[in-house]
Design a protein around this motif. Structure first.
Motif, PDB file in Angstrom:
ATOM      1  N   LYS A   1      89.145  54.509  47.838  1.00 24.25           N
ATOM      2  CA  LYS A   1      88.472  53.576  47.209  1.00 24.25           C
ATOM      3  C   LYS A   1      87.279  54.139  48.163  1.00 24.25           C
ATOM      4  N   GLY A   2      87.435  54.527  48.694  1.00 22.03           N
ATOM      5  CA  GLY A   2      86.135  54.446  49.980  1.00 22.03           C
ATOM      6  C   GLY A   2      85.902  53.758  51.184  1.00 22.03           C
ATOM      7  N   ILE A   3      86.805  53.407  51.073  1.00 21.88           N
ATOM      8  CA  ILE A   3      86.868  52.675  51.967  1.00 21.88           C
ATOM      9  C   ILE A   3      87.388  53.044  53.913  1.00 21.88           C
ATOM     10  N   LYS A   4      86.841  52.824  54.979  1.00 20.92           N
ATOM     11  CA  LYS A   4      87.004  53.097  55.920  1.00 20.92           C
ATOM     12  C   LYS A   4      87.026  52.434  56.466  1.00 20.92           C
ATOM     13  N   VAL A   5      88.938  52.734  57.424  1.00 18.96           N
ATOM     14  CA  VAL A   5      89.181  50.907  58.179  1.00 18.96           C
ATOM     15  C   VAL A   5      88.994  51.116  59.361  1.00 18.96           C
ATOM     16  N   GLY A   6      88.224  50.715  60.708  1.00 20.10           N
ATOM     17  CA  GLY A   6      88.500  50.815  61.860  1.00 20.10           C
ATOM     18  C   GLY A   6      89.046  49.583  62.663  1.00 20.10           C
ATOM     19  N   SER A   7      89.356  49.981  63.896  1.00 17.13           N
ATOM     20  CA  SER A   7      89.878  49.301  64.972  1.00 17.13           C
ATOM     21  C   SER A   7      89.477  50.028  66.630  1.00 17.13           C
ATOM     22  N   TYR A   8      88.868  48.671  67.321  1.00 13.07           N
ATOM     23  CA  TYR A   8      88.297  49.084  67.779  1.00 13.07           C
ATOM     24  C   TYR A   8      88.390  47.763  69.648  1.00 13.07           C
ATOM     25  N   PRO A   9      89.238  48.613  70.309  1.00 13.91           N
ATOM     26  CA  PRO A   9      89.805  47.668  71.528  1.00 13.91           C
ATOM     27  C   PRO A   9      88.549  46.923  72.492  1.00 13.91           C
ATOM     28  N   HIS A  10      88.060  45.816  72.884  1.00 11.59           N
ATOM     29  CA  HIS A  10      87.761  45.635  74.476  1.00 11.59           C
ATOM     30  C   HIS A  10      88.213  45.411  74.859  1.00 11.59           C
ATOM     31  N   TRP A  11      88.212  45.713  76.416  1.00  9.45           N
ATOM     32  CA  TRP A  11      89.322  45.837  76.842  1.00  9.45           C
ATOM     33  C   TRP A  11      88.987  45.046  78.005  1.00  9.45           C
ATOM     34  N   GLY A  12      89.996  44.233  78.506  1.00  7.74           N
ATOM     35  CA  GLY A  12      89.444  43.231  80.030  1.00  7.74           C
ATOM     36  C   GLY A  12      89.236  41.950  78.584  1.00  7.74           C
ATOM     37  N   LYS A  13      88.547  41.480  77.233  1.00 10.17           N
ATOM     38  CA  LYS A  13      87.982  40.995  76.630  1.00 10.17           C
ATOM     39  C   LYS A  13      89.613  40.040  76.079  1.00 10.17           C
ATOM     40  N   LYS A  14      88.877  39.079  75.195  1.00  9.32           N
ATOM     41  CA  LYS A  14      90.362  38.373  74.414  1.00  9.32           C
ATOM     42  C   LYS A  14      90.526  38.735  73.331  1.00  9.32           C
ATOM     43  N   ASN A  15      88.912  39.472  72.283  1.00 11.17           N
ATOM     44  CA  ASN A  15      89.529  40.284  71.362  1.00 11.17           C
ATOM     45  C   ASN A  15      88.821  41.337  70.912  1.00 11.17           C
ATOM     46  N   ASN A  16      89.994  42.106  70.290  1.00 13.10           N
ATOM     47  CA  ASN A  16      89.428  42.843  69.659  1.00 13.10           C
ATOM     48  C   ASN A  16      88.743  42.893  68.269  1.00 13.10           C
ATOM     49  N   SER A  17      88.165  44.451  67.365  1.00  5.63           N
ATOM     50  CA  SER A  17      87.897  43.614  66.468  1.00  5.63           C
ATOM     51  C   SER A  17      88.265  45.133  65.245  1.00  5.63           C
ATOM     52  N   VAL A  18      88.756  44.722  64.345  1.00  8.11           N
ATOM     53  CA  VAL A  18      88.730  45.513  63.627  1.00  8.11           C
ATOM     54  C   VAL A  18      87.103  45.225  62.019  1.00  8.11           C
ATOM     55  N   THR A  19      87.129  46.655  61.823  1.00  8.68           N
ATOM     56  CA  THR A  19      85.503  47.667  60.967  1.00  8.68           C
ATOM     57  C   THR A  19      86.397  47.799  59.342  1.00  8.68           C
ATOM     58  N   LEU A  20      85.671  46.780  58.188  1.00  8.47           N
ATOM     59  CA  LEU A  20      85.617  47.600  57.034  1.00  8.47           C
ATOM     60  C   LEU A  20      84.566  47.956  56.358  1.00  8.47           C
ATOM     61  N   VAL A  21      84.677  49.522  56.468  1.00  8.54           N
ATOM     62  CA  VAL A  21      82.991  49.717  56.064  1.00  8.54           C
ATOM     63  C   VAL A  21      83.177  50.426  54.332  1.00  8.54           C
ATOM     64  N   GLY A  22      82.467  49.881  53.596  1.00  9.77           N
ATOM     65  CA  GLY A  22      82.631  50.622  52.003  1.00  9.77           C
ATOM     66  C   GLY A  22      81.078  50.403  51.408  1.00  9.77           C
ATOM     67  N   ARG A  23      80.793  51.091  50.155  1.00  4.81           N
ATOM     68  CA  ARG A  23      79.958  50.597  48.985  1.00  4.81           C
ATOM     69  C   ARG A  23      80.266  49.327  48.500  1.00  4.81           C
ATOM     70  N   ASP A  24      81.529  49.561  47.540  1.00  2.00           N
ATOM     71  CA  ASP A  24      81.976  48.727  47.242  1.00  2.00           C
ATOM     72  C   ASP A  24      82.214  47.200  47.666  1.00  2.00           C
TER      73      ASP A  24
END
Length: 290
Positions: free
Chosen positions: A237-260
């Motif tokens: 459906k044209g959606i990209k899922v990303g996962s990004y670690p933040h070393w030494g921090k309490k939280n990581n991040s997950v992203t959803l990117v797309g046009r819909d």
């Protein structure tokens, strides 16, 4: 290397879907200079709804430049080069791109007049005069000798996005835009290009691209299986899922990117639940969450 005269044939300006950035400079590859221009361009492309497909860094080598610009011009709709257009012997971007498309270098009259008018006097060259031939004048003229294709509209081959700057943006083969490597100039000129390409953009205000950021306290290993399944499910459906670690921090991040946008929003409750996360609105905000 094979001649490329046929590559400079006339083609209609195309709608911009894809973009690429070519960073040229030994100083970047040698670690002397940190490239910030490609990062700026990435954010600029995202804001305009352009899909930046490639960032590439190469040395100040004519053959390398020729191969890269031919390939990128053929593959992407909008190409920007950064670096190698100064007054010294190792600034070879103009001559290399001209050779890539079988074009001559010619003194651009308007750029030259703007240079004379807008250049500030250098106190270390008190005797410099535009009316007297000198090594310093010859060096400066290198910066306004541009690739010229007589078969195309000459007015579209050198753009002046900023009234206060004499520096032109040379346009070759309709889609290669040659910019300086100095970040202040690169950013100003690139930003100023928007009016020149607005009618070729599918999403000039970036309203069609949505990025949702979710902070999660879980380690990547704990969410990897779910995110892999999610990416496979929403990818068609044209959606990209990303996962990004933040070393030494309490939280990581997950992203959803797309046009819909509606479909993206429909995924949020599920993702929040699966990653035990919290939606945030500003990148970096996840690091401040308790």
């Amino acid at each position: 290397m094979a001649p490329a005269s046929n590559l400079a044939g006339v083609k209609d300006a195309r709608t911009i879907h894809t973009a690429a950035c070519l960073v040229i400079g030994d100083e970047v590859l040698g670690g002397k200079t940190i490239d910030t221009n490609s990062t700026f361009m990435a954010k600029w492309c995202f804001s305009l709804g352009m899909n930046l497909k490639r960032i590439e860094t190469i040395e100040d080598d004519e053959d390398e430049i020729i191969e890269a610009v031919r390939r990128m011009s053929n593959r992407y709709d909008f190409v920007v080069t950064s670096g190698g257009i100064g007054p010294t012997h190792d600034d070879i971007t103009y001559q290399s791109i001209a050779r890539a498309f079988g074009l001559p270098l010619k003194l651009h009259a308007e750029a030259y007049e703007r240079m004379k008018k807008l250049s500030k006097p250098n106190k270390l060259q008190p005797d410099f005069s535009w009316d007297v031939d000198s090594p310093a004048k010859t060096a400066r003229l290198r910066m306004v000798q541009l690739p010229v294709d007589e078969s195309r509209d000459l007015h579209k081959q050198a753009l002046f996005p900023r009234d206060e700057l004499w520096v032109p943006v040379s346009v070759v083969n309709d889609n290669i835009h040659i910019l300086p490597g100095v970040p202040r100039l690169f950013e100003s000129l690139l930003d100023g290009l928007k009016p020149f390409i607005a009618d070729r953009l599918i999403d000039p205000d970036g309203k069609g691209i949505c990025r949702i950021i979710i902070a999660t306290p879980l380690p990547e290993s704990a969410v990897a299986e779910y995110l892999t399944e999610l990416a496979a499910r929403v990818g068609p459906k044209g959606i990209k899922v990303g996962s990004y670690p933040h070393w030494g921090k309490k939280n990581n991040s997950v992203t959803l990117v797309g046009r819909d946008r509606d479909y993206l929003e429909s995924l949020v409750p599920e993702v929040l639940s699966k990653v035990e996360g919290k939606r945030i609105t500003v990148e970096g905000e996840e690091d401040a969450l308790e």
